[in-house]
Scaffold this motif. Structure first.
Motif, PDB file in Angstrom:
ATOM      1  N   ALA A  68      15.497  -1.920  -4.572  1.00  0.00           N
ATOM      2  CA  ALA A  68      15.088  -1.287  -3.321  1.00  0.00           C
ATOM      3  C   ALA A  68      15.297   0.219  -3.366  1.00  0.00           C
ATOM      4  CB  ALA A  68      15.849  -1.890  -2.147  1.00  0.00           C
ATOM      5  N   ALA A  69      16.339   0.677  -4.069  1.00  0.00           N
ATOM      6  CA  ALA A  69      16.607   2.111  -4.164  1.00  0.00           C
ATOM      7  C   ALA A  69      15.480   2.821  -4.900  1.00  0.00           C
ATOM      8  CB  ALA A  69      17.933   2.362  -4.862  1.00  0.00           C
ATOM      9  N   GLY A  70      14.776   2.089  -5.752  1.00  0.00           N
ATOM     10  CA  GLY A  70      13.638   2.672  -6.460  1.00  0.00           C
ATOM     11  C   GLY A  70      12.418   2.772  -5.572  1.00  0.00           C
ATOM     12  N   GLY A  71      12.451   2.116  -4.410  1.00  0.00           N
ATOM     13  CA  GLY A  71      11.302   2.087  -3.513  1.00  0.00           C
ATOM     14  C   GLY A  71      11.470   3.028  -2.357  1.00  0.00           C
ATOM     15  N   GLY A  72      10.990   4.232  -2.469  1.00  0.00           N
ATOM     16  CA  GLY A  72      11.063   5.205  -1.375  1.00  0.00           C
ATOM     17  C   GLY A  72       9.675   5.516  -0.877  1.00  0.00           C
ATOM     18  N   GLU A  73       9.595   6.105   0.283  1.00  0.00           N
ATOM     19  CA  GLU A  73       8.291   6.450   0.827  1.00  0.00           C
ATOM     20  C   GLU A  73       7.834   7.774   0.245  1.00  0.00           C
ATOM     21  OE1 GLU A  73       8.406   4.163   5.049  1.00  0.00           O
ATOM     22  OE2 GLU A  73       8.535   6.310   5.051  1.00  0.00           O
ATOM     23  N   THR A  74       6.565   7.842  -0.036  1.00  0.00           N
ATOM     24  CA  THR A  74       5.981   9.091  -0.492  1.00  0.00           C
ATOM     25  C   THR A  74       5.017   9.550   0.569  1.00  0.00           C
ATOM     26  OG1 THR A  74       4.203   7.941  -1.624  1.00  0.00           O
ATOM     27  CG2 THR A  74       6.164   8.457  -2.922  1.00  0.00           C
ATOM     28  N   ALA A  77       8.284  -2.055  -5.377  1.00  0.00           N
ATOM     29  CA  ALA A  77       9.732  -2.252  -5.505  1.00  0.00           C
ATOM     30  C   ALA A  77      10.327  -2.728  -4.186  1.00  0.00           C
ATOM     31  CB  ALA A  77      10.400  -0.952  -5.959  1.00  0.00           C
ATOM     32  N   LEU A  78       9.869  -2.166  -3.086  1.00  0.00           N
ATOM     33  CA  LEU A  78      10.365  -2.590  -1.771  1.00  0.00           C
ATOM     34  C   LEU A  78       9.975  -4.033  -1.474  1.00  0.00           C
ATOM     35  CD1 LEU A  78       9.596   0.619   0.305  1.00  0.00           C
ATOM     36  CD2 LEU A  78      11.847  -0.193  -0.461  1.00  0.00           C
TER      37      LEU A  78
END
Length: 185
Positions: free
Chosen positions: A177-183, A139-140
Motif C-alpha cells: 500500500a505504501a507503494g500506492g500513492g496518488e499522482t 498497488a492500492l
C-alpha cells in the motif's frame, strides 16, 4: 404514574452478538435475543421490528465503528491512498472479536439478497475509487483486496494464523500500500 421504560438499542445488539457468538447465526431469534438481554420479545421487536432489521442494525453499527477507526488512523490523510493505508492499518489492529463479527456479518449477508447487494455496492464503489486514484492504483487495489482476503480467511477459520504471522502479513500488505500513492489530483 410510573416512568416509561426505555430499551437501549446497543444493549439489545450486544445481546444479539452474544447469541451469535455462543450459538451461531442460525440461533439468532427475537426470543433468544430477548432472553440474552433480559427483556421481552416485544421490547426487541419494538427496537428492530424483525430479525433482518436487527442484523442490518448490527452490520451498520460494526461498519460505523470500523469507519471511525479508519478515519482516526494517522495514515488517513484524506486521499484514496491514505484511506486504503488506514483501512489496512485498522484491519491489522483488529482482534479476534472483529473476526467473529465479520464471520457473523458474512453469514448474515449470505442469507439476505438485500444485504449482499449493499455489500456489493460498497465494494464496487471502493474499487472504482481506488482505480481512479492515480498511477499506483494497482498497488492500492492489491493491498485492499489482500487485506479483505486475509481478514476473511482468518475470520472463518480457513487458515490457522497466529498473531506473529498476522503481523508479518500485514507488514507486507502495508508495504504494498505504501507503494500506492496518488499522482496528480
Amino acid at each position: 404514574m410510573g416512568r416509561r421504560q426505555t430499551i437501549d438499542r446497543n444493549a439489545v445488539l450486544d445481546a444479539a452478538e452474544a447469541v451469535i457468538r455462543e450459538k451461531g447465526i442460525n440461533s439468532l431469534t427475537i426470543e433468544a435475543v430477548a432472553r440474552a438481554g433480559g427483556i421481552s420479545k416485544g421490547g426487541v421487536q419494538y427496537c428492530f421490528g424483525s430479525r433482518d432489521a436487527m442484523i442490518r442494525a448490527m452490520i451498520d453499527r460494526w461498519e460505523a465503528e470500523f469507519d471511525g477507526e479508519v478515519a482516526a488512523m494517522p495514515e488517513n490523510d484524506g486521499t484514496i491512498a491514505g484511506q486504503v493505508r488506514a483501512h489496512v492499518a485498522a484491519t491489522a489492529q483488529s482482534g479476534l472479536a472483529s473476526a467473529d463479527r465479520a464471520a457473523v456479518m458474512l453469514a448474515a449477508l449470505s442469507m439476505s439478497a438485500g444485504q449482499r447487494a449493499e455489500a456489493r455496492t460498497w465494494y464496487t464503489a471502493r474499487l472504482r475509487e481506488i482505480a481512479a486514484s492515480g498511477a499506483d492504483a494497482g498497488a492500492l487495489r492489491l493491498a485492499f483486496l489482500a487485506t479483505e482476503g486475509v481478514f476473511l480467511l482468518r475470520s472463518f477459520g480457513l487458515v490457522d494464523m497466529d498473531d506473529a504471522e498476522w503481523d508479518a502479513i500485514f507488514r507486507d500488505i502495508a508495504a504494498t500500500a505504501a507503494g500506492g500513492g496518488e499522482t496528480g489530483a
